[in-house]
Design a protein around this motif. Structure first.
Motif, mmCIF file in Angstrom:
data_model
loop_
_atom_site.group_PDB
_atom_site.id
_atom_site.type_symbol
_atom_site.label_atom_id
_atom_site.label_comp_id
_atom_site.label_asym_id
_atom_site.label_seq_id
_atom_site.Cartn_x
_atom_site.Cartn_y
_atom_site.Cartn_z
ATOM 1 N N CYS A 15 5.017 5.934 -6.303
ATOM 2 C CA CYS A 15 3.585 5.899 -6.059
ATOM 3 C C CYS A 15 3.220 4.517 -5.525
ATOM 4 O O CYS A 15 3.754 3.510 -5.987
ATOM 5 N N CYS A 29 -3.410 5.987 -13.166
ATOM 6 C CA CYS A 29 -3.016 5.446 -11.870
ATOM 7 C C CYS A 29 -4.256 5.248 -11.006
ATOM 8 O O CYS A 29 -5.242 5.987 -11.130
ATOM 9 N N CYS A 34 -1.956 11.119 -7.880
ATOM 10 C CA CYS A 34 -0.650 10.690 -8.396
ATOM 11 C C CYS A 34 -0.080 11.733 -9.352
ATOM 12 O O CYS A 34 -0.784 12.264 -10.212
#
Length: 66
Positions: A15, A29, A34
């Motif tokens: 990511c 996140c 994500c």
């Protein structure tokens, strides 16, 4: 020179966002879509670095209990 990161070039799950670690909540996140594991993030931040106050609330709650 390429514009892709090393993990993109090699096809690794990763990511590009930052994983924010909270004191009293699960990590989140900065990327809305994500889906990768925490270990697949290159950037890890303490929640206080982004202005979250949960560590202060946790300390205050612990003080009241103790």
């Amino acid at each position: 020179m390429t514009e892709q990161c090393r993990a993109c070039r090699t096809g690794l799950e990763h990511c590009h966002g930052a994983l924010i670690h909270h004191t009293v909540r699960r990590p989140e996140c900065t990327e809305d879509d994500c889906f990768v594991a925490a270990s697949d993030h290159d950037m890890h931040l303490d929640c206080s670095a982004v202005g979250c106050l949960c560590d202060e609330f946790a300390a205050e709650s612990a003080h009241r209990v103790g």
